[in-house]
Structure formats: C-alpha cells, structure tokens
Motif scaffolding. Structure first.
Motif, mmCIF file in Angstrom:
data_model
loop_
_atom_site.group_PDB
_atom_site.id
_atom_site.type_symbol
_atom_site.label_atom_id
_atom_site.label_comp_id
_atom_site.label_asym_id
_atom_site.label_seq_id
_atom_site.Cartn_x
_atom_site.Cartn_y
_atom_site.Cartn_z
ATOM 1 N N GLU A 12 0.857 -1.177 0.000
ATOM 2 C CA GLU A 12 0.000 0.000 0.000
ATOM 3 C C GLU A 12 0.896 1.230 0.000
ATOM 4 O O GLU A 12 1.831 1.326 0.792
ATOM 5 C CB GLU A 12 -0.887 0.006 1.236
ATOM 6 C CG GLU A 12 -1.793 1.206 1.319
ATOM 7 C CD GLU A 12 -2.585 1.227 2.605
ATOM 8 O OE1 GLU A 12 -3.730 1.677 2.562
ATOM 9 O OE2 GLU A 12 -2.058 0.805 3.642
ATOM 10 N N ILE A 13 0.611 2.162 -0.899
ATOM 11 C CA ILE A 13 1.398 3.384 -1.019
ATOM 12 C C ILE A 13 0.600 4.511 -0.370
ATOM 13 O O ILE A 13 -0.449 4.904 -0.874
ATOM 14 C CB ILE A 13 1.681 3.706 -2.497
ATOM 15 C CG1 ILE A 13 2.357 2.525 -3.172
ATOM 16 C CG2 ILE A 13 2.517 4.959 -2.622
ATOM 17 C CD1 ILE A 13 2.322 2.574 -4.678
ATOM 18 N N ALA A 14 1.095 5.006 0.747
ATOM 19 C CA ALA A 14 0.413 6.078 1.475
ATOM 20 C C ALA A 14 1.182 7.378 1.269
ATOM 21 O O ALA A 14 2.388 7.423 1.453
ATOM 22 C CB ALA A 14 0.334 5.746 2.952
ATOM 23 N N VAL A 35 12.229 1.064 -5.834
ATOM 24 C CA VAL A 35 12.462 -0.112 -4.992
ATOM 25 C C VAL A 35 13.859 -0.668 -5.247
ATOM 26 O O VAL A 35 14.603 -0.991 -4.303
ATOM 27 C CB VAL A 35 11.377 -1.188 -5.233
ATOM 28 C CG1 VAL A 35 11.709 -2.466 -4.488
ATOM 29 C CG2 VAL A 35 10.014 -0.672 -4.808
ATOM 30 N N LEU A 36 14.257 -0.758 -6.516
ATOM 31 C CA LEU A 36 15.597 -1.258 -6.831
ATOM 32 C C LEU A 36 16.686 -0.361 -6.253
ATOM 33 O O LEU A 36 17.699 -0.861 -5.734
ATOM 34 C CB LEU A 36 15.774 -1.379 -8.346
ATOM 35 C CG LEU A 36 15.126 -2.580 -9.016
ATOM 36 C CD1 LEU A 36 15.350 -2.525 -10.515
ATOM 37 C CD2 LEU A 36 15.650 -3.870 -8.451
ATOM 38 N N ASN A 37 16.504 0.947 -6.343
ATOM 39 C CA ASN A 37 17.497 1.875 -5.797
ATOM 40 C C ASN A 37 17.636 1.719 -4.287
ATOM 41 O O ASN A 37 18.747 1.779 -3.751
ATOM 42 C CB ASN A 37 17.141 3.317 -6.148
ATOM 43 C CG ASN A 37 17.321 3.604 -7.610
ATOM 44 O OD1 ASN A 37 18.058 2.918 -8.312
ATOM 45 N ND2 ASN A 37 16.631 4.621 -8.096
ATOM 46 N N LYS A 38 16.534 1.535 -3.589
ATOM 47 C CA LYS A 38 16.600 1.383 -2.136
ATOM 48 C C LYS A 38 17.254 0.062 -1.756
ATOM 49 O O LYS A 38 18.026 0.004 -0.782
ATOM 50 C CB LYS A 38 15.202 1.492 -1.531
ATOM 51 C CG LYS A 38 15.188 1.548 -0.032
ATOM 52 C CD LYS A 38 16.090 2.625 0.552
ATOM 53 C CE LYS A 38 15.485 3.983 0.492
ATOM 54 N NZ LYS A 38 16.264 5.017 1.204
ATOM 55 N N ILE A 39 16.984 -0.997 -2.515
ATOM 56 C CA ILE A 39 17.640 -2.280 -2.241
ATOM 57 C C ILE A 39 19.142 -2.157 -2.472
ATOM 58 O O ILE A 39 19.949 -2.676 -1.695
ATOM 59 C CB ILE A 39 17.023 -3.403 -3.090
ATOM 60 C CG1 ILE A 39 15.588 -3.661 -2.639
ATOM 61 C CG2 ILE A 39 17.839 -4.684 -2.994
ATOM 62 C CD1 ILE A 39 14.809 -4.554 -3.543
ATOM 63 N N GLN A 40 19.533 -1.438 -3.523
ATOM 64 C CA GLN A 40 20.949 -1.192 -3.789
ATOM 65 C C GLN A 40 21.585 -0.426 -2.636
ATOM 66 O O GLN A 40 22.683 -0.752 -2.202
ATOM 67 C CB GLN A 40 21.102 -0.408 -5.095
ATOM 68 C CG GLN A 40 22.508 0.083 -5.382
ATOM 69 C CD GLN A 40 23.458 -1.033 -5.743
ATOM 70 O OE1 GLN A 40 23.077 -1.947 -6.445
ATOM 71 N NE2 GLN A 40 24.669 -0.947 -5.255
ATOM 72 N N GLN A 41 20.889 0.554 -2.128
ATOM 73 C CA GLN A 41 21.411 1.377 -1.049
ATOM 74 C C GLN A 41 21.550 0.586 0.251
ATOM 75 O O GLN A 41 22.540 0.723 0.964
ATOM 76 C CB GLN A 41 20.489 2.581 -0.835
ATOM 77 C CG GLN A 41 20.952 3.550 0.199
ATOM 78 C CD GLN A 41 19.955 4.691 0.376
ATOM 79 O OE1 GLN A 41 18.825 4.626 -0.097
ATOM 80 N NE2 GLN A 41 20.371 5.722 1.065
ATOM 81 N N ILE A 86 11.580 3.299 2.033
ATOM 82 C CA ILE A 86 11.331 4.150 0.869
ATOM 83 C C ILE A 86 10.433 5.305 1.314
ATOM 84 O O ILE A 86 9.298 5.090 1.755
ATOM 85 C CB ILE A 86 10.686 3.346 -0.277
ATOM 86 C CG1 ILE A 86 11.648 2.271 -0.753
ATOM 87 C CG2 ILE A 86 10.297 4.267 -1.424
ATOM 88 C CD1 ILE A 86 11.074 1.329 -1.786
ATOM 89 N N THR A 87 10.948 6.517 1.197
ATOM 90 C CA THR A 87 10.193 7.696 1.620
ATOM 91 C C THR A 87 9.859 8.622 0.464
ATOM 92 O O THR A 87 9.026 9.500 0.612
ATOM 93 C CB THR A 87 10.970 8.495 2.679
ATOM 94 O OG1 THR A 87 12.243 8.859 2.142
ATOM 95 C CG2 THR A 87 11.154 7.686 3.948
#
Length: 156
Positions: A12-14, A35-41, A86-87
């Motif tokens: 869910e995207i709030a 999502v990919l960028n956050k997993i990389q980070q 993810i913000t």
C-alpha cells in the motif's frame, strides 16, 4: 529443469500530501526503479544481484494506491525489508506498507480484491452521484494496470 518459487508482495502506497480522493501520479516503472534503488542502497550489489532475476512490478493502481511486486522466494526478504525505508518516489513523499506476501498470484489478487472492495465501500459514502460511483468502481476494480514494457525488459 528447476522450478523457481516466487513471492508476490502486496504494497500500500500512502502519501500524506495527496488526499485519498485523488489518484497518485505514479507509474509502475518509477515505482520499480525506486524499490531497486533502495535495495541497492541498503543491501548493496549482493542484494541487487539476488533479486534482479525475477523481480517485476506486476500491478500498480494509482486510485487505490496498491502495488504488487514479484520476487524470487528467498531473496524476497531483501525486498520486504527495504520497503519501509522508501520515503520518496520521484518527487512524491510516500510511506509503503506491506499488506500481504503470497505464494501465488491468484491468492494475492483475491487479497487485493477484498482490500479494494473495503476501500470502495468507504469511498462510496463520500460520492454524490451514481455516475461518480460507477467511475470509481471501474477504476478500483481494474486489474489490468500493468506496464508491460518494464516487465518484458526484465524477463529477457
């Protein structure tokens, strides 16, 4: 031949800045890349390499703010652990909530349908005409909002 198991993650995207009555301007490609960028980070090259094969954004509905991600079983834990961090997606401030992790697409869509039916019931009381209600129902119950181009790129 080896069978790969997958997990389907319902998210869910709030967004606190966009009211619930308005749809988000969110494309599946932008969500996928965020999502990919956050997993990389968070998990580095090992995290990206482990989820890259089989990682797809299967469904993204801007009206109900629901997204469905497919990941391989095992490395799906990298995805689920990265989602709360993810913000921002593009320029939009968001908060992601994991609603359901399922083993089959059929059960994930059953869960989404039940969740969206509850959303529809809560929003109907705020609409005044039957035309607005029918348009909202068409937007909420549309399960064809998938960006096929990004999925074809990732399958090959």
């Amino acid at each position: 031949m080896v069978r790969f198991k997958h997990r389907y993650i319902t998210v869910e995207i709030a967004s606190p800045l966009v009211p619930d009555s308005k749809p988000l301007n969110l494309r599946p490609k932008i969500f996928h890349d965020s999502v990919l960028n956050k997993i990389q980070q968070l998990h580095g090259d090992f995290g990206i390499a482990s989820i890259r094969n089989g990682f797809l954004t299967k469904y993204c509905n801007e009206t109900t703010r629901i997204a469905l991600i497919r990941a391989r079983h095992g490395p799906h834990r990298f995805v689920t652990s990265s989602l709360p961090f993810i913000t921002k997606i593009d320029k939009l401030d968001v908060r992601l909530n994991t609603l359901h992790v399922g083993a089959t697409l059929k059960h994930s869509f059953k869960f989404i349908q039940k969740h969206q039916r509850a959303y529809l019931d809560s929003m109907w009381s705020k609409l005044k005409t039957d035309e607005e209600r029918k348009q909202l129902e068409m937007a909420v119950m549309d399960f064809k909002k998938t960006d096929v181009a990004i999925n074809i790129e990732n399958i090959a």
